[in-house]
Write an enzyme that holds these catalytic residues in place. Structure first.
Site, short mmCIF file in Angstrom:
data_model
loop_
_atom_site.label_atom_id
_atom_site.label_comp_id
_atom_site.label_asym_id
_atom_site.label_seq_id
_atom_site.Cartn_x
_atom_site.Cartn_y
_atom_site.Cartn_z
N THR A 123 0.84 -1.41 0.01
CA THR A 123 0.02 0.01 -0.04
C THR A 123 0.90 1.42 0.02
O THR A 123 1.94 1.31 0.68
CB THR A 123 -0.83 -0.04 1.30
OG1 THR A 123 -1.13 1.43 1.51
CG2 THR A 123 0.01 -0.46 2.36
N ASP A 124 0.27 2.48 -0.63
CA ASP A 124 1.05 3.70 -0.58
C ASP A 124 1.16 4.25 0.97
O ASP A 124 2.12 5.22 1.17
CB ASP A 124 0.29 4.51 -1.27
CG ASP A 124 -1.05 4.93 -0.94
OD1 ASP A 124 -1.64 4.46 0.10
OD2 ASP A 124 -1.76 6.03 -1.38
N GLU A 125 0.53 3.54 1.83
CA GLU A 125 0.47 4.16 3.16
C GLU A 125 1.77 3.76 3.82
O GLU A 125 2.22 4.30 4.90
CB GLU A 125 -0.71 3.43 4.04
CG GLU A 125 -1.97 3.86 3.25
CD GLU A 125 -3.02 3.50 4.30
OE1 GLU A 125 -3.26 3.60 5.44
OE2 GLU A 125 -4.44 3.28 3.55
N TYR A 147 -1.51 -0.49 11.07
CA TYR A 147 -1.83 -0.82 9.78
C TYR A 147 -0.74 -0.82 8.99
O TYR A 147 0.09 -1.79 8.47
CB TYR A 147 -2.83 -0.55 9.17
CG TYR A 147 -3.07 -0.77 7.52
CD1 TYR A 147 -3.33 -2.37 7.31
CD2 TYR A 147 -3.08 0.13 6.80
CE1 TYR A 147 -3.43 -2.13 6.06
CE2 TYR A 147 -3.32 0.04 5.40
CZ TYR A 147 -3.15 -1.40 5.08
OH TYR A 147 -3.45 -1.77 3.74
N LYS A 151 2.06 -3.50 7.41
CA LYS A 151 2.35 -3.81 5.93
C LYS A 151 3.74 -3.57 5.54
O LYS A 151 4.52 -4.16 4.71
CB LYS A 151 1.32 -2.75 5.10
CG LYS A 151 -0.03 -3.00 5.07
CD LYS A 151 -0.55 -4.50 4.61
CE LYS A 151 -0.32 -4.53 3.17
NZ LYS A 151 -0.77 -5.97 2.48
P1 NAD Z 1 -10.07 -6.81 2.50
O1 NAD Z 1 -10.14 -6.51 4.14
O2 NAD Z 1 -11.25 -6.52 1.75
O3 NAD Z 1 -9.96 -8.50 2.23
C1 NAD Z 1 -8.82 -8.97 3.00
C2 NAD Z 1 -8.87 -10.57 2.60
O4 NAD Z 1 -7.79 -11.28 3.19
C3 NAD Z 1 -10.34 -10.87 3.25
O5 NAD Z 1 -10.91 -11.85 2.45
C4 NAD Z 1 -9.74 -11.67 4.46
O6 NAD Z 1 -10.85 -12.81 4.87
C5 NAD Z 1 -8.37 -12.37 3.88
N1 NAD Z 1 -7.55 -12.44 5.30
C6 NAD Z 1 -7.24 -12.05 6.35
N2 NAD Z 1 -6.51 -12.39 6.98
C7 NAD Z 1 -6.19 -13.54 6.47
C8 NAD Z 1 -5.25 -14.81 6.85
N3 NAD Z 1 -4.53 -14.75 8.01
N4 NAD Z 1 -5.26 -15.69 6.16
C9 NAD Z 1 -6.05 -15.83 5.02
N5 NAD Z 1 -6.82 -14.66 4.50
C10 NAD Z 1 -6.89 -13.72 5.35
O7 NAD Z 1 -8.92 -6.02 2.01
P2 NAD Z 1 -8.61 -5.30 0.50
O8 NAD Z 1 -8.81 -3.89 0.55
O9 NAD Z 1 -9.13 -6.25 -0.49
O10 NAD Z 1 -7.00 -5.40 0.52
C11 NAD Z 1 -6.36 -6.54 -0.13
C12 NAD Z 1 -4.85 -6.26 -0.05
O11 NAD Z 1 -4.48 -5.03 -0.65
C13 NAD Z 1 -4.08 -6.05 1.33
O12 NAD Z 1 -2.95 -6.81 1.50
C14 NAD Z 1 -4.33 -4.48 1.52
O13 NAD Z 1 -3.24 -4.21 2.78
C15 NAD Z 1 -3.67 -4.01 0.23
N6 NAD Z 1 -4.43 -2.69 -0.24
C16 NAD Z 1 -5.57 -2.20 -0.07
C17 NAD Z 1 -5.87 -1.04 -0.37
C18 NAD Z 1 -7.39 -0.62 -0.32
O14 NAD Z 1 -7.58 0.69 -0.69
N7 NAD Z 1 -8.38 -1.34 0.27
C19 NAD Z 1 -4.88 -0.11 -1.18
C20 NAD Z 1 -3.64 -0.56 -1.27
C21 NAD Z 1 -3.48 -1.75 -0.82
P1 TYD Z 2 -10.21 4.82 4.81
O1 TYD Z 2 -11.26 4.52 3.65
O2 TYD Z 2 -10.26 4.31 6.17
O3 TYD Z 2 -8.86 4.41 4.04
P2 TYD Z 2 -7.12 4.95 4.86
O4 TYD Z 2 -7.37 5.25 6.01
O5 TYD Z 2 -6.80 3.33 4.63
O6 TYD Z 2 -6.74 5.93 3.80
O7 TYD Z 2 -9.94 6.37 5.00
C1 TYD Z 2 -9.92 7.18 3.65
C2 TYD Z 2 -9.87 8.57 4.22
O8 TYD Z 2 -11.32 8.94 4.64
C3 TYD Z 2 -8.80 9.24 5.48
O9 TYD Z 2 -8.57 10.54 5.07
C4 TYD Z 2 -9.91 8.92 6.64
C5 TYD Z 2 -11.11 9.70 6.10
N1 TYD Z 2 -12.22 8.88 6.71
C6 TYD Z 2 -13.51 9.69 7.32
O10 TYD Z 2 -13.13 10.84 7.20
N2 TYD Z 2 -14.54 9.05 7.90
C7 TYD Z 2 -14.59 7.72 7.94
O11 TYD Z 2 -15.65 7.19 8.40
C8 TYD Z 2 -13.70 6.82 7.23
C9 TYD Z 2 -13.64 5.40 7.19
C10 TYD Z 2 -12.44 7.46 6.55
#
Ligand code: NAD
Ligand code: TYD
Length: 341
Positions: A123-125, A147, A151
């Site tokens: 992630t970019d985070e 988090y 990562k």
């Molecule tokens: P999500 O929370 O929707 O899905 C995570 C999945 O992993 C779920 O299906 C969960 O059951 C499974 N999981 C969790 N713990 C596990 C374990 N111990 N063993 C096997 N499976 C397990 O997450 P997402 O938003 O789909 O993110 C997927 C990946 O992309 C993550 O690695 C996250 O860090 C990364 N990512 C997410 C975002 C975003 O904006 N959502 C952005 C950049 C990177």
């Molecule tokens: P989020 O979707 O939780 O993603 P991340 O924290 O991983 O970037 O949050 C995105 C942005 O939105 C972040 O600046 C926090 C803000 N936010 C709110 O203002 N209210 C909310 O209820 C949530 C979940 C996030």
């Protein structure tokens, strides 16, 4: 390719699985997913009947589950993670177990299986708060939430296995992703589903924190390209470069759903809230990637999907969801009859 996709029942992983089976007819996909609160087997319904697809419920931190699957594939793509910043602030333990220790278990299995191609979805985070400019792959990692620290920890292990054991691993760092099948705790699906229920949209702090939003298909096309054309040992940013703050997310959702601005509710800020993430994705663009869905179109498609798929998200907003919500948004006044009180 014979792919092992961990976390493939989640939001981005399930999109990647659907896309892979659609666009690569020779490929086979095994999903390993623990089915945590965020995992949902229904996300894989569209590929359920495909003979090239198999689902295994299990934990990436369990060597007995991971070992045989790693031996039976030639490519591992690790999406499995605890993924929500607010939950990591309350209870970081499971983030360390899955995102760090689970990555170690997968890497060991990859090593024992004779070094399949490996892609770590990050992630970019991990770059931390970016006041100016855009993060590039060589920038230092300065995670600031449990988090993003977990990562970054997973990434460090991947880097170590590349250097120490020659694992042909790629790391992708995607930006904030939105679209269909996203569990309604992240800002965009939370605001859409709250607005549909006429509940307040809780905006943290002054609503000025900025994220670089990318549509889920664009993110997955980036991962697919990095996997197939990327250079093992390299890292690739995947961001669309559109910076949007919390207020704009809320205004866009309310406009698309024709709901009143009075649903916006400012609540106390997230502790340690990163003010801005922004990615420079030039490196992946030189491989031929570019985002196809601009945020206006992506938001419209996403809102429409949630409107048309209430049967998907309504059951998720119950029980433990509201227990966490109540703890996290202490300053939100529940609406009468909302079930949140
Ligand atoms: P999500 O929370 O929707 O899905 C995570 C999945 O992993 C779920 O299906 C969960 O059951 C499974 N999981 C969790 N713990 C596990 C374990 N111990 N063993 C096997 N499976 C397990 O997450 P997402 O938003 O789909 O993110 C997927 C990946 O992309 C993550 O690695 C996250 O860090 C990364 N990512 C997410 C975002 C975003 O904006 N959502 C952005 C950049 C990177
Ligand atoms: P989020 O979707 O939780 O993603 P991340 O924290 O991983 O970037 O949050 C995105 C942005 O939105 C972040 O600046 C926090 C803000 N936010 C709110 O203002 N209210 C909310 O209820 C949530 C979940 C996030």
């Amino acid at each position: 390719m014979r792919l092992l996709v961990t976390g493939g029942a989640g939001f981005i992983g399930s999109e990647f699985v659907r896309m892979t089976l659609r666009e690569h007819p020779e490929d086979q996909v095994t999903v390993l997913d623990k089915l945590t609160y965020a995992g949902n087997e229904r996300n894989l319904d569209p590929v359920r009947g495909d003979a090239r697809f198999r689902f295994v419920q299990g934990d990436i931190a369990d060597p007995a589950a991971v070992g045989p699957l790693a031996r039976g594939c030639d490519t591992i793509v690790n999406f499995a993670a605890e993924s929500h910043v607010d939950r990591s602030l309350e209870a970081p333990g499971q983030f360390i177990i899955t995102d760090v220790y689970g990555t170690y278990v997968l890497l060991e299995a990859a090593r024992a299986a004779g070094h399949p191609r490996y892609l770590q979805v990050s992630t970019d985070e991990v770059y931390g708060d970016v006041a100016t400019g855009r993060s590039r792959e060589g920038d230092p990692l300065r995670p600031r939430s449990p988090y993003s620290a977990s990562k970054a920890g997973g990434e460090m292990l991947v880097q170590a296995y590349r250097a120490s054991h020659g694992l042909p691993a790629i790391i992708t760092r995607g930006s904030n992703t939105y679209g269909w099948y996203q569990y309604p705790e992240k800002i965009i699906p939370l605001f859409i589903t709250n607005a549909l229920e006429d509940r307040p949209l809780p905006i943290y702090g002054d609503g000025g924190a900025v994220r670089d939003y990318i549509f889920v298909e664009d993110h997955c096309r980036g991962i697919d390209l990095a996997l197939r054309r990327g250079v093992p040992g390299e890292d690739y940013n995947i961001g669309a470069g559109r910076e949007i703050n919390g207020i704009t997310v809320a205004d866009t959702v309310l406009r698309l759903l024709d709901k009143p601005p009075s649903l916006k509710q400012y609540v106390s800020d997230r502790p340690g809230h990163d003010r801005r993430y922004a990615l420079d994705s030039t490196k992946l663009r030189t491989l031929g990637w570019e985002p196809r869905i601009d945020v206006e179109k992506g938001m419209e498609m996403t809102v429409r999907w949630y409107v048309e798929h209430e049967e998907w998200w309504r059951p998720l907003k119950s029980g433990e969801f509201w227990a966490f919500y109540q703890r996290n948004y202490r300053t939100v006044t529940p609406l009468p009859g909302s079930g949140a009180g």
